[in-house]
Design an enzyme around this catalytic site. Structure first.
Site, PDB file in Angstrom:
ATOM      1  CE  LYS A 117      -4.202   2.180   0.717  1.00 17.78           C
ATOM      2  NZ  LYS A 117      -3.677   2.495  -0.444  1.00 17.78           N
ATOM      3  CE  LYS A 171       3.928   6.327   6.619  1.00 13.02           C
ATOM      4  NZ  LYS A 171       3.405   7.633   5.534  1.00 13.02           N
ATOM      5  CE  LYS A 193       4.391   7.589  -0.915  1.00 12.27           C
ATOM      6  NZ  LYS A 193       4.222   8.028  -0.034  1.00 12.27           N
ATOM      7  CB  THR A 213      -3.120  12.765   6.087  1.00 14.37           C
ATOM      8  OG1 THR A 213      -2.901  12.022   5.217  1.00 14.37           O
ATOM      9  CG2 THR A 213      -0.646  13.161   6.961  1.00 14.37           C
ATOM     10  CG  ASN A 237      -4.603  16.738   1.655  1.00 15.13           C
ATOM     11  OD1 ASN A 237      -4.046  16.193   2.960  1.00 15.13           O
ATOM     12  ND2 ASN A 237      -5.760  16.017   1.030  1.00 15.13           N
ATOM     13  CB  SER A 271      -6.259   4.325   2.323  1.00 15.07           C
ATOM     14  OG  SER A 271      -5.696   5.699   1.860  1.00 15.07           O
TER      15      SER A 271
END
Ligand code: NAD
Length: 429
Positions: A68, A92, A104, A188, A219, A356
């Protein structure tokens, strides 16, 4: 930013893993990505010409679940950067205990130079190139720097066109009508706010006595600044890619942000309704912002902004890493020696991947959650992850980053060790 961002990321994992006495098999497994795809994306430009863009996707490690991680559109993207970001995603996801590995992606492009149609063609081209590499059970992309919900929506649509079925769980951070989750846009920043509040409670920090500088009012930066200000923190400096502004009296984040959306300029303003008044502020560079005498510094733009060169000039007491990798490995010790405490990115910005994950769960269940439920569960996940990190920090007397990595490495390590290690197989029983 260092050219060796990936080597730096690997070295940090290796160092912390050895100190935490993680099995050698676990360290070996984390020293290279599982798979990397590099692709050429030809895009028909509005003038009829064709331009070629280099695109990457990396699935780093999937010991705990499908990989992810976001997709970045930026001129500074490189394969090394994508691999570093994918390794950090691996850590993470394990820090927050969600059933994912790390991945990524990125495209070398300055999206500000593209028209809307060119941006759509590039986004769809990216998904055409990656359609066999990603998937709801293998690798699930999301937004990152200079990509957003609309781009995720185009990519999901392209994937569904190729596979001839609806498959919203292939990508997260989508627009709500396309299967996005309520609360993903702020996740986030909200996650970072939760982490900062958990820390403030344990250190007896009074928000009203705390000044904050935020690098990158995008963001993530906008939402964390907005929530902190609401809680009483004083936001005295903010910046974007063009530079920053500073005012000892503090800014109204909502006014600044709305004004920036309307005018594309970051200026000191206070707005009531649509009427905005200029307020006194000083222009500063992004470098100067990092060195301001504030209580809390929030780098929320790109990696490597605090490094061996400027770490000794940092005057903030605490740094909350909202960007991925804003502090290079060689600056860790300098900050530690100077008594600057760091809230590590792998926890501080994990709110995005956590929501997510909620979006993916909702897509698979076909059952959307309310905003209250998303926020409540986000708070639960992050405060639990914070408590896990804090326990290791207190027991082992290590910096917070090492504590968070140790918590993650123990989880990844357990999954790998249960497949058998040399010690287990050679035990002979
Ligand atoms: P964004 O594109 O919304 O915002 C990026 C901001 O950084 C913009 O304000 C831009 O002007 C500014 N910026 C760009 N280059 C800069 C520079 N050289 N100096 C100072 N500011 C600069 O991106 P975002 O999604 O907010 O991501 C910001 C950081 O947070 C990245 O490191 C990203 O990997 C990380 N992050 C984002 C999410 C997410 O869900 N959006 C999740 C986890 C981590």
């Amino acid at each position: 930013m260092s050219d060796d961002v990936y080597q730096d990321a690997r070295a940090r994992v290796e160092r912390i893993a050895k100190e935490a006495e993680v099995a050698p098999e676990v360290i070996d497994a984390l020293m290279q990505p599982k798979a990397v795809l590099t692709a050429d994306i030809p895009v028909r430009m509005d003038d009829g010409s064709t331009e070629h863009f280099v695109a990457y996707r990396c699935r780093y490690n999937d010991a705990l679940g499908p990989t992810k991680g976001g997709i970045r559109f930026h001129p500074g993207v490189s394969l090394e950067e994508v691999k570093a970001l994918a390794l950090w995603m691996t850590i993470k996801c394990a820090v927050v205990g969600i059933p994912y590995g790390g991945g990524k992606g990125g495209v070398i492009v300055d999206p500000k130079q593209l028209s809307r149609l060119e941006l759509e063609r590039l986004s769809r081209g990216y998904m055409r190139a990656m359609a066999d590499f990603v998937g709801p059970d293998t690798d699930i992309p999301a937004p990152d720097v200079y990509t957003n919900a609309r781009i995720m929506g185009w990519m999901a649509d392209e994937y569904e066109t190729i596979h001839r079925r609806k498959s919203p769980a292939v990508i997260t951070g989508k627009p709500i009508p396309h299967g996005g989750s309520l609360g993903r846009d702020e996740a986030t920043g909200r996650g970072a706010f939760i982490v900062i509040q958990e820390y403030a409670q344990r250190r007896d920090i009074d928000p009203k006595e705390t000044t904050v500088a935020v690098q990158g009012l995008g963001n993530a930066g906008y939402h964390v600044a907005r929530l902190l200000q609401k809680e009483g923190y004083k936001i005295v400096a903010v910046s974007d890619s063009k530079g920053g502004i500073h005012s000892e009296d503090g800014f109204d984040v909502e006014s600044l942000y709305q004004h920036k959306q309307d005018t594309r300029k970051l200026e000191g303003v206070y707005c009531e309704g649509s009427v905005c008044e200029m307020i006194e502020s000083k222009s500063i560079s992004n470098e100067e912002l990092l060195e301001l005498d504030v209580d809390l510094l929030i780098p929320a733009a790109l990696e490597g902004v605090i490094n061996e060169g400027n770490a000794k000039n940092i005057r903030a007491k605490v740094i909350a890493e909202v960007a991925n990798g804003p502090i290079e490995g060689n600056a860790d010790q300098i900050l530690l020696d100077a008594g600057v405490e760091v809230l590590p990115d792998v926890l501080t910005n994990a709110g995005g991947v956590t929501v997510s994950y909620f979006e993916w769960v909702q897509n698979r269940q076909g059952y959307p959650w309310s905003l209250e439920k998303v926020r409540e569960r986000l708070e639960d996940e992050l405060s639990t992850a914070f408590a896990d990190m804090w326990k290791i920090y207190e027991e082992k007397n290590v910096p917070l980053r090492a504590a968070a990595y140790t918590s993650a490495l123990e989880r990844i390590g357990e999954a790998i060790e249960l497949q058998g290690t040399q010690a287990w197989f050679s035990d002979g029983k």
